[in-house]
Each structure stands twice: as C-alpha cells, then as structure tokens.
Scaffold this motif. Structure first.
Motif, PDB file in Angstrom:
ATOM      1  N   SER A   1       0.839  -1.199   0.000  1.00  0.00           N
ATOM      2  CA  SER A   1       0.000   0.000   0.000  1.00  0.00           C
ATOM      3  C   SER A   1       0.874   1.249   0.000  1.00  0.00           C
ATOM      4  CB  SER A   1      -0.934   0.010   1.205  1.00  0.00           C
ATOM      5  OG  SER A   1      -0.183   0.099   2.405  1.00  0.00           O
ATOM      6  N   LEU A   2       0.264   2.345  -0.451  1.00  0.00           N
ATOM      7  CA  LEU A   2       0.940   3.641  -0.526  1.00  0.00           C
ATOM      8  C   LEU A   2       0.038   4.725   0.026  1.00  0.00           C
ATOM      9  CD1 LEU A   2       2.202   3.543  -4.235  1.00  0.00           C
ATOM     10  CD2 LEU A   2       3.582   3.150  -2.187  1.00  0.00           C
ATOM     11  N   GLY A   3       0.650   5.720   0.602  1.00  0.00           N
ATOM     12  CA  GLY A   3      -0.043   6.934   0.992  1.00  0.00           C
ATOM     13  C   GLY A   3       0.903   8.089   0.747  1.00  0.00           C
ATOM     14  N   ILE A   4       0.372   9.270   0.483  1.00  0.00           N
ATOM     15  CA  ILE A   4       1.227  10.422   0.238  1.00  0.00           C
ATOM     16  C   ILE A   4       0.670  11.633   0.966  1.00  0.00           C
ATOM     17  CG2 ILE A   4       0.070  11.123  -1.913  1.00  0.00           C
ATOM     18  CD1 ILE A   4       2.977  11.712  -2.998  1.00  0.00           C
ATOM     19  N   ALA A   5       1.579  12.432   1.497  1.00  0.00           N
ATOM     20  CA  ALA A   5       1.215  13.679   2.175  1.00  0.00           C
ATOM     21  C   ALA A   5       2.101  14.789   1.623  1.00  0.00           C
ATOM     22  CB  ALA A   5       1.419  13.539   3.681  1.00  0.00           C
ATOM     23  N   PHE A   6       1.582  16.010   1.625  1.00  0.00           N
ATOM     24  CA  PHE A   6       2.303  17.153   1.077  1.00  0.00           C
ATOM     25  C   PHE A   6       2.446  18.243   2.125  1.00  0.00           C
ATOM     26  CE2 PHE A   6      -0.127  15.230  -2.380  1.00  0.00           C
ATOM     27  CZ  PHE A   6       0.887  14.959  -3.282  1.00  0.00           C
ATOM     28  N   ARG A   7       3.587  18.922   2.090  1.00  0.00           N
ATOM     29  CA  ARG A   7       3.812  20.145   2.860  1.00  0.00           C
ATOM     30  C   ARG A   7       4.383  21.145   1.865  1.00  0.00           C
ATOM     31  NH1 ARG A   7       1.868  20.210   8.117  1.00  0.00           N
ATOM     32  NH2 ARG A   7       3.589  21.511   8.753  1.00  0.00           N
ATOM     33  N   PHE A   8       3.983  22.383   1.988  1.00  0.00           N
ATOM     34  CA  PHE A   8       4.343  23.391   1.001  1.00  0.00           C
ATOM     35  C   PHE A   8       5.347  24.393   1.550  1.00  0.00           C
ATOM     36  CE2 PHE A   8       0.419  21.568  -0.345  1.00  0.00           C
ATOM     37  CZ  PHE A   8       0.542  21.511  -1.723  1.00  0.00           C
ATOM     38  N   LEU A   9       6.321  24.739   0.701  1.00  0.00           N
ATOM     39  CA  LEU A   9       7.322  25.745   1.023  1.00  0.00           C
ATOM     40  C   LEU A   9       7.015  27.053   0.312  1.00  0.00           C
ATOM     41  CD1 LEU A   9      10.458  23.445   0.702  1.00  0.00           C
ATOM     42  CD2 LEU A   9       9.166  24.032   2.775  1.00  0.00           C
ATOM     43  N   GLU A  10       6.302  26.958  -0.816  1.00  0.00           N
ATOM     44  CA  GLU A  10       5.929  28.141  -1.581  1.00  0.00           C
ATOM     45  C   GLU A  10       4.691  27.803  -2.397  1.00  0.00           C
ATOM     46  OE1 GLU A  10       8.622  30.984  -4.088  1.00  0.00           O
ATOM     47  OE2 GLU A  10       8.081  29.254  -5.348  1.00  0.00           O
ATOM     48  N   ARG A  11       3.737  28.742  -2.387  1.00  0.00           N
ATOM     49  CA  ARG A  11       2.531  28.583  -3.203  1.00  0.00           C
ATOM     50  C   ARG A  11       2.217  29.946  -3.807  1.00  0.00           C
ATOM     51  NH1 ARG A  11      -2.169  25.055  -0.487  1.00  0.00           N
ATOM     52  NH2 ARG A  11      -2.401  24.410  -2.669  1.00  0.00           N
ATOM     53  N   LEU A  12       2.352  30.041  -5.110  1.00  0.00           N
ATOM     54  CA  LEU A  12       2.065  31.269  -5.836  1.00  0.00           C
ATOM     55  C   LEU A  12       0.932  30.985  -6.807  1.00  0.00           C
ATOM     56  CD1 LEU A  12       5.769  32.118  -6.772  1.00  0.00           C
ATOM     57  CD2 LEU A  12       4.483  32.960  -4.797  1.00  0.00           C
ATOM     58  N   ALA A  13      -0.107  31.783  -6.751  1.00  0.00           N
ATOM     59  CA  ALA A  13      -1.234  31.583  -7.659  1.00  0.00           C
ATOM     60  C   ALA A  13      -1.768  32.939  -8.074  1.00  0.00           C
ATOM     61  CB  ALA A  13      -2.331  30.767  -6.982  1.00  0.00           C
TER      62      ALA A  13
ATOM     63  N   GLY B   1       7.403  22.667   6.437  1.00  0.00           N
ATOM     64  CA  GLY B   1       6.494  23.189   5.420  1.00  0.00           C
ATOM     65  C   GLY B   1       5.102  23.435   5.979  1.00  0.00           C
ATOM     66  N   ALA B   2       4.337  24.189   5.241  1.00  0.00           N
ATOM     67  CA  ALA B   2       2.956  24.492   5.633  1.00  0.00           C
ATOM     68  C   ALA B   2       2.026  23.379   5.159  1.00  0.00           C
ATOM     69  CB  ALA B   2       2.516  25.822   5.031  1.00  0.00           C
ATOM     70  N   ALA B   3       1.042  23.081   5.974  1.00  0.00           N
ATOM     71  CA  ALA B   3       0.039  22.081   5.612  1.00  0.00           C
ATOM     72  C   ALA B   3      -0.760  22.562   4.400  1.00  0.00           C
ATOM     73  CB  ALA B   3      -0.900  21.834   6.789  1.00  0.00           C
ATOM     74  N   MET B   4      -1.285  21.629   3.657  1.00  0.00           N
ATOM     75  CA  MET B   4      -2.049  21.932   2.457  1.00  0.00           C
ATOM     76  C   MET B   4      -3.198  22.905   2.760  1.00  0.00           C
ATOM     77  SD  MET B   4      -3.900  19.271  -0.141  1.00  0.00           S
ATOM     78  CE  MET B   4      -5.096  18.685   1.028  1.00  0.00           C
TER      79      MET B   4
END
Length: 159
Positions: A77-89, A148-151
């Motif tokens: 099995s696999l799981g993935i989590a993300f933390r962000f260092l930069e988000r530009l939109a 990093g910042a949470a999603m």
C-alpha cells in the motif's frame, strides 16, 4: 499584498487543493492510475532530477499504471502527504514547491520516503491541472517536511 489580492490568492489555493492535491492524494492511496492522471494536464511535462529524465504524459501514465498495478498485485500500500514551502497563484496559473512524504507498506514492513516537488498548474476547462511536474530527492528530510505548511494552511501564502 492588498486585501483583494489576499482573498484571490486564498481562493486560488483552495481551488488547487480541491482540483489537484486532494484528488492526487486520494487516487494515490487507492492506486487509481486513471484518477491520478486526471489531475495532470493533457500536455504534461514530467521531469525527475534524480533519474535525470524528462517525459510526456503518455509515458508517465503508462509508468504510473504499471507501478500501481505492481503495488496492488503484491498486496502493498501507498499513501502520500504534502507540505508546502511556496505557493504562488494568480488567475489561471500557479507555481507550488514543497516536500512530499510517501508512506509505503512493502512486504508487510512500513517504509517512508521523502522528495521535493515543484509543479506549475493551469486552469484547463475551469479546473486546475498540473502541467509541469518536477521531482527530486535532494535535501528532502523529515525536518524539511515538518517545516512546510500544511495543504489547508492557505493563509501562510496569501497574507
């Protein structure tokens, strides 16, 4: 940053979470190759720093489908989590950099892997899609992941 700009950025980041990151995480955990590829644009450019290669959507889709099938067939099995260092939109374009953590169970043993990502997204037919995806492992650690910042913390990037 002006208040209207902050609201627009927060709205775009929530849209990215809804259209890209939540379905990405969900499809990854279900080993759903079609769902996973649905968050990627039709002209995807995928680059991997560690492997020193660049490829397009078709090759990447085939590779993901084969990998997910192998994982499923072995009962892993696999799981993935993300933390962000930069988000530009801004409007219909976005650039996001961060760290991911893959939690895998292989042959009954848990394993954790970290990597860095930098994606560029566009709104295509009203939905955000990844159009450029760069991955590398260099400097990806639990400490960097934790920093990093949470999603869902869109205010970290919209104030």
């Amino acid at each position: 940053m002006g208040e209207n700009r902050e609201v627009a950025t927060a709205t775009s980041l929530r849209g990215l979470n809804h259209d890209v990151w939540e379905p990405f995480r969900s499809a990854y955990g279900r080993l759903d190759a079609a769902g996973f590829m649905a968050v990627h644009g039709p002209d995807l450019i995928r680059a991997e720093g560690a492997a020193k290669r660049v490829r397009g959507r078709a090759e990447y889709a085939t590779e993901i489908a084969e990998w997910f099938a192998r994982v499923a067939a072995s009962g892993d099995s696999l799981g993935i989590a993300f933390r962000f260092l930069e988000r530009l939109a801004d409007g219909d374009a976005a650039s996001e950099r961060g760290i991911y953590r893959i939690d895998a169970v292989r042959a009954g043993a848990p394993k954790v892997f970290y990597g860095r990502f930098h994606v560029f997204c566009r709104r295509i037919d009203g939905r955000w899609r990844i159009v450029v995806d760069y991955d590398d492992e260099e400097g990806a650690t639990e400490e960097v992941f934790a920093s990093g910042a949470a999603m869902d913390d869109v205010t970290a990037f919209s104030e």
